[in-house]
Motif scaffolding. Sequence first.
Motif, PDB file in Angstrom:
ATOM      1  N   VAL A 152      13.959  42.471  32.504  1.00 28.60           N
ATOM      2  CA  VAL A 152      15.277  41.934  32.266  1.00 28.60           C
ATOM      3  C   VAL A 152      16.032  41.310  33.315  1.00 28.60           C
ATOM      4  CG1 VAL A 152      17.445  42.924  31.274  1.00 28.60           C
ATOM      5  CG2 VAL A 152      15.480  43.427  30.311  1.00 28.60           C
ATOM      6  N   ILE A 153      15.833  41.856  34.596  1.00 29.88           N
ATOM      7  CA  ILE A 153      16.780  41.565  35.749  1.00 29.88           C
ATOM      8  C   ILE A 153      16.399  39.934  36.227  1.00 29.88           C
ATOM      9  CG2 ILE A 153      16.984  41.918  38.221  1.00 29.88           C
ATOM     10  CD1 ILE A 153      16.701  44.884  37.790  1.00 29.88           C
ATOM     11  N   VAL A 202      16.502  31.569  46.291  1.00 33.59           N
ATOM     12  CA  VAL A 202      16.666  33.019  46.162  1.00 33.59           C
ATOM     13  C   VAL A 202      16.295  33.504  44.892  1.00 33.59           C
ATOM     14  CG1 VAL A 202      18.366  34.898  46.334  1.00 33.59           C
ATOM     15  CG2 VAL A 202      18.604  32.853  47.932  1.00 33.59           C
ATOM     16  N   THR A 203      16.775  32.894  43.908  1.00 37.21           N
ATOM     17  CA  THR A 203      16.407  33.396  42.447  1.00 37.21           C
ATOM     18  C   THR A 203      14.858  33.331  42.202  1.00 37.21           C
ATOM     19  OG1 THR A 203      18.427  32.516  41.563  1.00 37.21           O
ATOM     20  CG2 THR A 203      16.523  33.047  39.864  1.00 37.21           C
ATOM     21  N   ALA A 204      14.005  32.224  42.797  1.00 37.55           N
ATOM     22  CA  ALA A 204      12.745  32.340  42.721  1.00 37.55           C
ATOM     23  C   ALA A 204      12.126  33.470  43.321  1.00 37.55           C
ATOM     24  CB  ALA A 204      12.159  31.013  43.105  1.00 37.55           C
ATOM     25  N   TRP A 205      12.455  33.700  44.675  1.00 43.34           N
ATOM     26  CA  TRP A 205      12.069  34.627  45.386  1.00 43.34           C
ATOM     27  C   TRP A 205      12.271  36.194  44.823  1.00 43.34           C
ATOM     28  CZ3 TRP A 205       8.190  34.196  48.393  1.00 43.34           C
ATOM     29  CH2 TRP A 205       7.809  33.099  48.994  1.00 43.34           C
ATOM     30  N   LEU A 256      18.714  36.751  35.928  1.00 50.01           N
ATOM     31  CA  LEU A 256      18.988  35.948  36.942  1.00 50.01           C
ATOM     32  C   LEU A 256      18.781  34.389  36.247  1.00 50.01           C
ATOM     33  CD1 LEU A 256      17.715  37.786  39.862  1.00 50.01           C
ATOM     34  CD2 LEU A 256      20.196  37.332  39.255  1.00 50.01           C
ATOM     35  N   VAL A 257      17.706  34.100  35.574  1.00 49.95           N
ATOM     36  CA  VAL A 257      17.348  33.057  35.145  1.00 49.95           C
ATOM     37  C   VAL A 257      18.601  32.446  34.258  1.00 49.95           C
ATOM     38  CG1 VAL A 257      15.721  31.327  34.178  1.00 49.95           C
ATOM     39  CG2 VAL A 257      15.064  32.960  36.048  1.00 49.95           C
ATOM     40  N   MET A 258      18.651  33.194  33.262  1.00 51.02           N
ATOM     41  CA  MET A 258      19.458  32.749  32.181  1.00 51.02           C
ATOM     42  C   MET A 258      21.014  32.439  32.555  1.00 51.02           C
ATOM     43  SD  MET A 258      17.575  32.181  29.526  1.00 51.02           S
ATOM     44  CE  MET A 258      18.912  31.767  28.247  1.00 51.02           C
ATOM     45  N   TYR A 259      21.556  33.383  33.502  1.00 44.17           N
ATOM     46  CA  TYR A 259      22.692  33.299  33.936  1.00 44.17           C
ATOM     47  C   TYR A 259      22.804  32.996  35.592  1.00 44.17           C
ATOM     48  CZ  TYR A 259      23.460  35.184  29.402  1.00 44.17           C
ATOM     49  OH  TYR A 259      23.223  35.249  28.076  1.00 44.17           O
ATOM     50  N   PRO A 260      22.542  31.957  36.060  1.00 45.41           N
ATOM     51  CA  PRO A 260      22.220  31.596  37.471  1.00 45.41           C
ATOM     52  C   PRO A 260      23.566  31.942  38.267  1.00 45.41           C
ATOM     53  CG  PRO A 260      22.176  29.579  36.232  1.00 45.41           C
ATOM     54  CD  PRO A 260      22.345  30.647  35.156  1.00 45.41           C
ATOM     55  N   THR A 261      23.210  32.739  39.118  1.00 44.35           N
ATOM     56  CA  THR A 261      24.543  33.145  40.013  1.00 44.35           C
ATOM     57  C   THR A 261      23.987  32.743  41.619  1.00 44.35           C
ATOM     58  OG1 THR A 261      24.131  35.406  40.039  1.00 44.35           O
ATOM     59  CG2 THR A 261      25.630  34.585  38.596  1.00 44.35           C
ATOM     60  N   LEU A 262      22.756  32.977  41.767  1.00 45.23           N
ATOM     61  CA  LEU A 262      22.138  32.689  43.021  1.00 45.23           C
ATOM     62  C   LEU A 262      21.529  31.461  43.387  1.00 45.23           C
ATOM     63  CD1 LEU A 262      20.156  35.927  43.192  1.00 45.23           C
ATOM     64  CD2 LEU A 262      22.450  35.705  44.165  1.00 45.23           C
TER      65      LEU A 262
END
Length: 112
Positions: free
Chosen positions: A33-34, A48-51, A38-44
């Motif tokens: 879920v985390i 960074v999201t990929a890592w 992060l992918v559905m609601y990009p804040t980073l």
Amino acid sequence: MYNQSPIHSSAGTSHGSSRSYMVGFIISVILTVIPFGLVMYPTLPRSVTAWVVVALGVVQIFVHLKYFLHLDTAKEQRWNLIALIFSAVIILLLVGLSLWIMNSIHHNMLAH
């Protein structure tokens, strides 16, 4: 409510309890879920999201090995653990060297 006693195989190794499977399932759901959030609601930033997604994926691999495959450092599991490590090294070598070769070919094609 749940069977708390571990199930043993003919080799004498434990196959875990219902509680163990439930803990593994809950951790796996959280670790899924985390990254989804992060992918559905990009804040980073994207990198960074990929890592973070890759890191949580690696953590989830270890959760599956412990809670579902019951792989640990017990004496009965040593050969299974050695086979897993050997397989991981071979896969890393194949993928890593293939990427290196493709990068080298790409670099050489651009040079000419």
